[in-house]
Each structure stands twice: as structure tokens, then as C-alpha cells.
Design a protein around this motif. Structure first.
Motif, PDB file in Angstrom:
ATOM      1  N   VAL A 428       0.837  -1.199   0.000  1.00 33.90           N
ATOM      2  CA  VAL A 428       0.000   0.000   0.000  1.00 33.90           C
ATOM      3  C   VAL A 428       0.870   1.247   0.000  1.00 33.90           C
ATOM      4  O   VAL A 428       1.830   1.346   0.778  1.00 33.90           O
ATOM      5  CB  VAL A 428      -0.912   0.046   1.249  1.00 33.90           C
ATOM      6  N   ALA A 460      -3.254  -1.153  -9.193  1.00 34.48           N
ATOM      7  CA  ALA A 460      -4.065  -2.379  -9.199  1.00 34.48           C
ATOM      8  C   ALA A 460      -3.464  -3.429 -10.123  1.00 34.48           C
ATOM      9  O   ALA A 460      -3.539  -4.631  -9.830  1.00 34.48           O
ATOM     10  CB  ALA A 460      -5.499  -2.049  -9.610  1.00 34.48           C
ATOM     11  N   LYS A 465      -2.437  -1.464  -3.453  1.00 32.26           N
ATOM     12  CA  LYS A 465      -3.529  -0.593  -3.027  1.00 32.26           C
ATOM     13  C   LYS A 465      -3.002   0.805  -2.738  1.00 32.26           C
ATOM     14  O   LYS A 465      -1.799   1.039  -2.644  1.00 32.26           O
ATOM     15  CB  LYS A 465      -4.202  -1.131  -1.751  1.00 32.26           C
ATOM     16  N   ASN A 539      -9.454  -0.384  -5.117  1.00 26.12           N
ATOM     17  CA  ASN A 539      -8.199  -0.509  -4.373  1.00 26.12           C
ATOM     18  C   ASN A 539      -7.821   0.769  -3.638  1.00 26.12           C
ATOM     19  O   ASN A 539      -6.678   0.950  -3.243  1.00 26.12           O
ATOM     20  CB  ASN A 539      -7.058  -0.954  -5.288  1.00 26.12           C
ATOM     21  N   TYR A 541      -8.430   2.864  -0.195  1.00 24.22           N
ATOM     22  CA  TYR A 541      -8.913   2.739   1.181  1.00 24.22           C
ATOM     23  C   TYR A 541      -8.629   4.035   1.930  1.00 24.22           C
ATOM     24  O   TYR A 541      -8.050   4.961   1.369  1.00 24.22           O
ATOM     25  CB  TYR A 541      -8.278   1.518   1.847  1.00 24.22           C
ATOM     26  N   HIS A 853     -10.173 -10.875   1.454  1.00 33.68           N
ATOM     27  CA  HIS A 853     -10.688  -9.503   1.343  1.00 33.68           C
ATOM     28  C   HIS A 853     -12.199  -9.370   1.463  1.00 33.68           C
ATOM     29  O   HIS A 853     -12.687  -8.264   1.704  1.00 33.68           O
ATOM     30  CB  HIS A 853     -10.231  -8.871   0.031  1.00 33.68           C
TER      31      HIS A 853
END
Length: 947
Positions: A428, A460, A465, A539, A541, A853
Motif C-alpha cells: 500500500v 491495481a 492498493k 483498491n 482505502y 478480502h
């Protein structure tokens, strides 16, 4: 006027920046002496309680007891409610019998109404009543005058309530100097309707007690002189239209010397006594570069205290969201171990005892006694009330790369490519506030991030992410649709005069959404849908920062206490809940955008009891200093003990710039903490892992790879936490509750029950002292596989590459050891099982697998939960939960057995198939047996025999 406000805010902001550049300015934050209610509560001295329990008013139903208490000085009657709860818990509530207006009771934190058990009166005399608390074997002795309660198991006193007579309940009243009582914001409407007496059928009793003992406010004159109706701190004056409303109560814990919990504080794991200093403070605050080893409040609050000794573990959960202070005293404080031994040898000395005093500014007394008796029982009891740690998506348990800020799309691409070029895995990349269009959340800077969808798509494609920040202060700008919608819907927090509350934060003048309003939370959640959050994708968050809430020009850098929320409740009543609600609404938004299919990931800085249900937290604005790295261990352990397992610290430190040694060591520490993210202030030097030379890059890469190899074990441990409430990262005493040596250790810890970690946290260290607990147990160095017998303190020489980690004999730990660019790329990779044999030649372990997930593991039972056991020279794999059905392409590549002799042959047996012989290698120097390529699917049942 506006320019004056702007100037004041700018000056405040400059002062905060200067504080951040050096250290926290403690004068910006109150001491107990400067908090009028804390000062009033503390002025109540032990031994002269004015409260009497009216035993003749006792009402007993099948699952509860109610009776009146009366303050014999001011004649104000209170209502005491006691509930026996299933699972060895007791709940005590104290409120005014007939308050002038309702007092705040914390909603939404408890996941359900706790199921009750039966109560029965077992005996009584003129000044006491004995109650039996269900089938738990506990009983409660309630004494009338002075009021106190003693909870016993058999003949053993477990704890006492109000033993020192420190119950102090400030009743609602009319202000003496007002000509007419003014209608409170809480009066009128649903929240302020006239309330019936709280004891059903006790109207006559209530009238009798109040008429025969006329209520008098005369003894409260002292309160009038101590900031009861308004209070000034620095340049801010807090009006208090409801007057003094604080509550306080004390508890005694005989036999206990060690208490823990009540995060968040930058302090040791074991709580210190507070006599002669400030109490521990629970009041969510934005504290720049906080000081260490003091009881100052920080970003979050969990009002749960645990007590532990060799016989039992207890918990006290004080359900109150107002500013709270906790005093701790002990009759053994200051005594040396030699002094305690001398007392024992001479046959004298007191029984060790810890006394705890809770003091909150408003609300009611609502306290849960978690009676254990084992640590695992207390965790189960607490999470039965507030919920377990949410099972994070697998990527969230991997490594995160962040700073304030990655400059633009090209910078993001360069950093992303840098990990691939340098063969370092990560999952991430994060964007801080500068990615937005002028600090307008849910937007992108059109110059720096003109094509966010392409940027997200590029990540992605690599199965990675992004996390973007969405803070709960909204730029006051008529051209900003988010602001316009919140204002038009009336969703902002209000001032005491009814206008929208505005404060100063990153965007400048900002409004603060009222997240206590369910309609506001629902609207906020809708903003994360793909058609509302511009250019967002699956993807992307979210990170909620500044949600204490942080108000740069507010008192103590937060919101006015007399600001108003839905229902007319003052901010003082619910301050510590604000960040909880922000994270709740954001998590719900991420769930809803996928139709309820995908598990969210939300990081929050502020938190309260129950925040574990919504994601992760971190320890805030730390500094690139050795002590800050070291303190992250007890800080995360304290959070784990109070339900919040998904915790980490900014690797490398947020403020200042670490040298190479500190950065390497911090990567090693972070690799063994639940949330693993590097983050840094915008004024610090760049610190991507490859910027400190080849040697340090290799060391950092090795630490990150250790994290990725252990992801199967981390994920399985999180699953256990989700199911049972057990902490992921835990103090040694949790697994070794009768080993006194472990009770104060907070520089080493356990992950689950199998891995013991002692990171190197001292500059220039050449060795560390590692305590290996467990009488008759053995531990294996995970790097050298050397076996060590316990209990012992082991001196371990270290070099810069060393991360002392040990696997408990008797455990089986699954790993994935192939190097990939991200966790998602490891999905099909095979497993290696590390079987560490106990002295009896046994071991067991588990593995949880799902898609990593979605909620399908719950809604469709799409998961595998495998159990591995080794006994009688046979390793067996079977299902640990037959309800789970899931097909995984992964298989078992290798089995490594630590502490094994050399067999003559090794055979694999599968149901319905012929027995096959396996290749193996044995290292006699380390007694390590490696079985090559069993080749069985991870979901299959099988056994391997050593002959």
C-alpha cells in the motif's frame, strides 16, 4: 471580526508548528489542578463518605437489583442498579433518581444488551444485604452505612466498590444566582421530556425520601467557587449551562500489585501509581510530538483497566465518554523487593492492594466488572461487550509506505517502481492531505493528481492498493459541495447559540460534522460510493486523521465543550466518542460501496472502546528518537489488552529524521507489530528503504521479507482475535499468568502464543537480555534454530541484522517463503510448516485461509481452518472447522521440524491413496529435520510418519 479570527487562528497555528518543531508544549494541556471537576473530585478525601444505601428501598428482579442511595449532606437521592451478567461479569449503574434533565449514557459502544443471569438475596441484617450472582460462585455484600459493596468468591475478597468512600456524584441543579431557572439545551423535545422515577413502582418511596429529607444545595457552595458554571483555561472560557455534573467512584483490588490498560498514554505497560502527581487522563487530544513516561492524554481513550496476579485477572470497564481521570495508588508502592521479602519473612506486612479511582466530568456511573478469572476470560468478557477486532483484509497486515506527502502522480509511480527495482515487497502507498484540491476532502489536486483513476489502475495492475486521507474537518467554502451539503442538511456540530461551529484546521476555517447523528453518519458513508468519491476505485482505502477532533484554535487544540450535538448533548458529554463515530461511518461507507461484500480498511488516530470493530489505529505523531521507538511496544501492548489489536507506530518516527541505525532498527521493530507502516513529516528527509546505502537497504529488505513470510501466521492470529477476542500482540504474562517475572516486562512480547520477539531498541547495542518463560518448556531461535530451555534470562549477542525471535516448543507456525511484490501475488504460493517440538515431542498449530478480502468467510462459510498436530512421531493435518469450505491452490512445499532426531525413513499417507516415501535432510548440529515437497494441497487431510 473575520480577519481578527483569522489572525488568531494563524498565530495559534504558528505556535503549534513551533511546538511541533521542538517538543510538546505541556502548558497547552490541562493538569488535574487546572481541571475544575478533577480538582473537586480529588478534594474528596477517603474515610468520610456521605452516602447511605436505603436498604428498605431494595427491589430485586430475576436479573437485577435496584435501590436508592442518598447523600446525607445534600439529601439528593441516587438510583443504584446492579446486574449479574452471563460470562462472569457484573454491571453497576448509578444515576440520579429524578434528575432535572437526562444525563448522558453512552450509546453504540456495546454490541448488544449483555445477557443477564439470576440474582438472589442470600441473607441480610439491619446494615447489609448478601446477594448471590448467578452460577459464577461470586457473592456481593452491600453495606448500607457508609455505602460500600464487596465482591467475594467463596470467602475470598475479590474487589470492593467505594471502600474508601470516594463516591462523589454531582447532581444537576439550578444556578443560585439566576432569577429564573433557564431552560437547558437538553430540556424540551425528546431528550428533555419529564422523566418518570427510575425505579418502577417506587414513586411513593422516592417522594418519601425527598420530602422527609429536604434537598439542600447549601453544602455545594464550595463547588460554586471551583469552576462549576464556567471555567477559563488560557484564552478560552467554557460555559457550563448545566453546572457541575461530574461523577467519581473508587475500587480496591486486594492482592493486586500490577494493573494495566487505560490507553492511550506514552508510558510503560504496567501503570504507575499517581500519588503526588497527576492522574492518568483520558481525553482525546491532538498532541504534537508527545512526551514519554507521563500520564498526559493522547489521541484515544479506552476506559478499561486490567489487574493481574498469579491467581486471577480482573477488568474494570468504566463506560463514560466524557473527560476522565484515573488515580492509582498502592500500599506497596515504593517498597523494594527486599523490603517485601522482609515483610514476608517477619510474618508482617499488609496484603498487597491497588486502589483505583475513576473521575469523569459528566454522564452517569456505568461500570462493568470483568471477573476473569484467567486473562483469556477477561478478553472474552470485554469483547463480548464491545466487539472483537475486525478481521482485516490480508493486504492491510502487510507493509505500507507513506509520508506527508508524495508530491504527485509521478512521485507515486517512482516510489512504486523503486520497490520493484530494489526487490522489496510492499502492498500500500499512502497519500496525505496535499493530494486534495485545497484540503477539500473527497477531491484530488487537479495539477498534481490530474488522473487519479489511471494512477490507481496502475497500482491495481501490480496488485497493490492506495490509502488516501479523509479528515473530519470540512473547509468552509461555498464552492465546495461537501460543505454545502452538510450545511444544508444541518449536519454540523453547533455552538451553544445554535449556529454552525467553526474552528481552524488544515483547510483554514472548518466545520465539524456531527458524527453522533446517525443521519450524518449515513450521509458520510454514502460519500465513499464510487459515484460520489471522485475517481475512487476498489483498491482505494481510507485514513481518518485529526478526529479527536483537532481544532487548532480551540481549547487544548480541540472542540469547545459547550458545543452542541444532536439531541442537545454537549460535546463535554461525548468528546471521546467523536473519533469512534468517524471511523465507524467511514468503515460503513467502504462496506456499502461494494454492496456489503468487501471488508474495509480504515486507519484512525482517535479511538474509544469498541473502535476495534472498525479497523486499525496508530500511536500518532512520534519522533525519530530511540525512546519513541521503544515506547511503541508498551503502547501497542496496552491497546491490545483493551481490545484494539491492530496497532502500530510510524516506522522511522514522524518528526525529525532518523539516522540509518535507528531506521533499520525501527523497520525490524515494525515488522513484528500488527500494523506496519512507515510515515514521516513533510519537512523530514525522504526515507524510502533504498536511500540509505546498499547495506542498510539489504537489512530493511530482510526485515520486510520476514513480515511477508509470516503473513499466514499473522492472518491466522488475527482470525483468532476476531473469533475469541484474544490479543494478536500480547504481553508475556497473558500466556504465562503465574510467572511473576513476566508481569513488568514490556520490551519483549508475543505474537499469538507461538512467537516471542525481543526487538533491539537501544542505540549501539551489542546484546539484549531475553527472558524465556515457561517452566519445562523450550524455545527455538527462528534464525539459527538453536534450542533453549526455559525459564531463563538469555544474553543474546546482536549485530545490526539481528532480530531476536523465538518459536515456542510445542507450536507449529505456517510461513510462505517465496519473495513476491505484494501479498496478493503470494496467493498461490506454497506453505512451509515450522514444527517446533516440545520436550515431550509434541506440537500443534493452525492456519486460516480465505479469499483475503471479502465477508464470504462469514456469509458463505468460504474458508479453510486447518489444524496441524505432531505426536508419536507423526504429523497430522485435518480440518479445525468442518463448516468452512474453500478451495485454495496453495500446497505444502516443505516441513521443517525443530528438535527432531534423524529418522530412518519418512512416509506420507493420504486417505484413499498409497503411502509414499518423502525425501528429507537432517542437520545433527541443530537437530533440524527438513521434509522436502510433500506436495499435498493445503486443504487436504494427510499424515507424515517418521520411522
Amino acid at each position: 471580526m473575520a480577519s481578527e479570527r483569522l489572525g488568531m487562528a494563524a498565530l495559534t497555528w504558528m505556535a503549534l508548528c513551533l511546538a511541533a518543531a521542538f517538543a510538546v508544549d505541556r502548558s497547552n494541556f490541562k493538569t488535574c489542578e487546572q481541571s475544575s471537576f478533577c480538582k473537586r473530585q480529588r478534594s474528596v478525601k477517603p474515610g468520610s463518605s456521605p452516602y447511605r444505601a436505603l436498604l428498605e428501598s431494595l427491589q430485586l428482579s430475576q436479573d437485577s437489583m435496584k435501590l436508592q442511595l442518598v447523600n446525607e449532606v445534600n439529601k439528593v437521592p441516587l438510583l443504584l442498579e446492579l446486574y449479574g451478567l452471563q460470562g462472569n461479569m457484573t454491571r453497576i449503574k448509578i444515576n440520579e433518581l429524578s434528575p432535572l434533565r437526562p444525563r448522558y449514557e453512552v450509546p453504540d459502544v456495546l454490541v448488544r444488551d449483555p445477557p443477564t443471569t439470576w440474582l438472589a438475596v442470600m441473607g441480610r441484617d439491619e446494615n447489609s444485604v448478601e446477594l448471590s450472582l448467578g452460577d459464577s460462585g461470586h457473592k456481593l455484600i452491600l453495606t448500607g452505612k457508609p455505602f460500600r459493596m464487596d465482591l467475594l468468591q467463596g470467602r475470598e475478597l475479590v474487589l470492593s466498590i467505594n471502600p474508601r468512600g470516594l463516591l462523589h456524584f454531582e447532581h444537576l441543579r439550578h444556578r443560585k444566582d439566576s432569577e429564573e431557572p433557564k431552560e437547558s439545551a437538553l430540556e424540551g423535545g425528546a431528550a428533555g421530556e419529564e422523566t418518570e422515577p427510575a425505579v418502577p413502582g417506587e414513586q411513593e418511596s422516592s417522594e418519601k425520601s425527598t420530602k422527609s429529607e429536604e434537598v439542600s444545595d447549601e453544602p455545594d457552595r464550595a463547588e460554586e467557587e471551583l469552576g462549576s458554571w464556567e471555567e477559563t483555561f488560557k484564552t478560552h472560557t467554557d460555559s457550563k449551562p448545566n453546572g457541575p455534573t461530574s461523577v467519581g467512584l473508587d475500587f480496591s483490588l486486594p492482592g493486586f500489585e500490577h494493573v494495566y490498560g487505560i490507553p492511550e498514554h506514552a508510558d510503560n505497560l504496567r501503570l504507575r501509581t499517581t500519588e503526588g502527581g497527576d492522574p492518568y487522563r483520558l481525553y482525546n487530544l491532538d498532541v504534537f510530538q508527545y512526551e514519554l513516561y507521563n500520564p498526559m492524554a493522547l489521541y484515544g481513550s479506552v476506559p478499561l483497566l486490567l489487574a493481574h496476579n498469579t491467581q486471577r485477572t480482573l477488568g474494570i470497564f468504566w463506560l463514560n465518554a466524557a473527560e476522565t481521570w484515573v488515580d492509582i495508588s498502592s500500599n506497596t508502592a515504593g517498597k523494594t523487593l527486599f523490603g517485601k521479602m522482609l515483610d514476608y519473612m517477619q510474618g508482617g506486612g499488609e496484603t498487597p492492594q491497588t486502589d483505583v479511582r475513576w473521575m469523569s466530568e459528566s454522564g452517569i456511573i456505568d461500570v462493568f466488572l470483568l471477573l476473569g478469572p484467567a486473562p483469556t476470560d477477561v478478553f472474552r468478557q470485554y469483547t463480548a461487550l464491545t466487539g472483537t477486532q475486525a478481521l482485516p483484509p490480508l493486504f492491510a497486515v502487510a507493509y505500507h509506505q507513506s509520508r506527508w506527502n508524495y508530491n504527485d502522480e509521478e512521485d507515486v509511480a517512482a516510489v512504486d517502481d523503486g520497490f520493484d527495482t530494489n526487490d522489496i515487497p510492499y502492498d500500500v502507498i499512502w497519500l496525505d492531505i496535499e493530494h486534495t484540491d485545497g484540503k477539500r476532502y473527497f477531491t484530488w489536486d487537479p495539477n498534481k493528481f490530474p488522473q487519479p483513476r489511471n494512477m490507481l489502475g496502475r497500482l491495481a495492475a501490480k496488485r497493490r492498493k492506495m490509502v488516501s486521507i479523509v479528515d473530519p474537518h470540512i473547509k468552509v467554502d461555498s464552492g465546495y459541495r461537501v460543505h454545502n451539503e452538510i450545511r444544508s442538511r444541518g449536519f454540523y456540530v453547533k455552538t451553544k447559540d445554535g449556529s454552525d461551529y467553526e474552528g481552524w484546521c488544515w483547510p483554514g476555517s472548518s466545520g465539524y460534522p456531527d458524527f453522533t447523528n446517525p443521519e450524518m453518519r449515513a450521509w458520510w458513508a454514502s460519500m465513499f460510493s464510487y459515484d460520489q468519491y471522485e475517481a475512487s476505485m476498489e483498491n482505494l482505502y481510507i485514513w481518518n486523521d485529526m478526529n479527536e477532533p483537532s481544532v487548532f484554535n480551540g481549547p487544548e487544540v480541540t472542540m469547545y465543550k459547550d458545543a452542541l450535538h444532536q439531541g442537545g448533548w454537549e460535546h463535554r458529554d461525548l468528546h471521546n466518542l467523536y473519533g469512534f463515530y468517524v471511523q465507524m461511518a467511514t468503515a460503513q461507507g467502504l462496506e456499502q460501496r461494494s454492496g456489503g461484500l468487501e471488508r474495509p480498511f480504515v486507519l484512525s488516530r482517535a479511538f474509544f472502546a469498541g473502535s476495534q470493530r472498525y479497523g486499525a489505529v496508530w500511536t500518532g505523531d512520534n519522533a525519530a528518537e530511540w525512546d519513541h521507538m521503544k515506547i511503541s511496544i508498551p503502547m501497542c501492548l496496552s491497546l491490545a489488552l483493551t481490545g484494539i489489536s491492530f496497532c502500530g507506530a510510524d516506522v522511522g518516527g514522524f518528526f525529525k529524521s532518523p539516522d540509518a541505525e535507528l531506521l533499520v532498527r525501527w523497520y525490524q521493530v515494525g515488522a513484528y507489530q500488527p500494523f506496519y507502516r512507515t510515515h514521516a513529516h513533510l519537512d523530514t528527509v525522504r526515507r524510502e528503504p533504498w536511500l540509505f546505502g546498499e547495506e542498510n537497504k539489504a537489512l530493511i529488505r530482510a526485515a520486510i521479507r520476514q513480515r511477508y513470510a509470516l503473513l499466514p501466521y499473522w492472518y491466522t492470529t488475527f482470525y483468532h482475535s476476531y473469533r475469541s477476542g484474544q490479543p494478536v500482540m500480547r504481553p508475556l504474562w497473558v500466556e504465562y499468568p503465574d510467572d511473576v517475572t513476566t508481569f513488568s516486562i514490556d520490551d519483549q512480547f508475543l505474537i499469538g502464543n507461538a512467537l516471542l520477539v525481543h526487538p533491539v531498541t537501544e542505540q549501539g547495542a551489542h546484546g539484549v537480555q531475553v527472558y524465556l518463560p515457561g517452566k519445562g518448556q523450550v524455545w527455538y531461535d527462528v534464525h539459527s534454530h538453536q534450542k533453549h530451555h526455559a525459564p531463563q534470562t538469555l544474553y543474546v549477542p546482536v549485530i545490526l541484522s539481528s532480530i531476536p525471535v523465538y518459536q515456542r516448543g510445542g507450536s507449529i507456525v505456517p510461513r510462505k517463503e517465496r519473495v513476491r511484490r505484494s501479498s496478493d501475488c503470494m496467493y498461490r504460493d506454497p506453505y512451509t510448516l515450522y514444527v517446533a517440538l516440545s520436550p515431550q515431542g509434541t506440537a500443534e498449530g493452525e492456519l486460516f485461509i480465505d479469499d483475503g478480502h471479502t465477508y464470504n468467510f462469514e456469509s458463505k462459510a468460504q474458508y479453510l481452518h486447518r489444524h496441524f498436530s505432531f505426536a508419536s512421531n507423526t504429523l497430522t493435518a485435518r480440518s479445525a472447522d468442518s463448516k468452512g469450505i474453500f478451495e485454495s491452490p496453495a500446497w505444502i512445499e516443505r516441513v521443517v521440524i525443530l528438535g527432531a532426531g534423524k529418522p530412518a525413513a519418512v512416509f506420507l499417507r493420504q486417505p484413499g491413496m498409497a503411502e509414499t516415501r518423502l525425501d528429507f535432510q537432517h542437520e545433527p548440529e541443530t537437530s533440524v529435520l527438513t521434509l522436502r515437497k510433500p506436495g499435498v494441497n493445503i486443504g487436504a487431510d494427510w499424515s507424515i510418519s517418521l520411522r
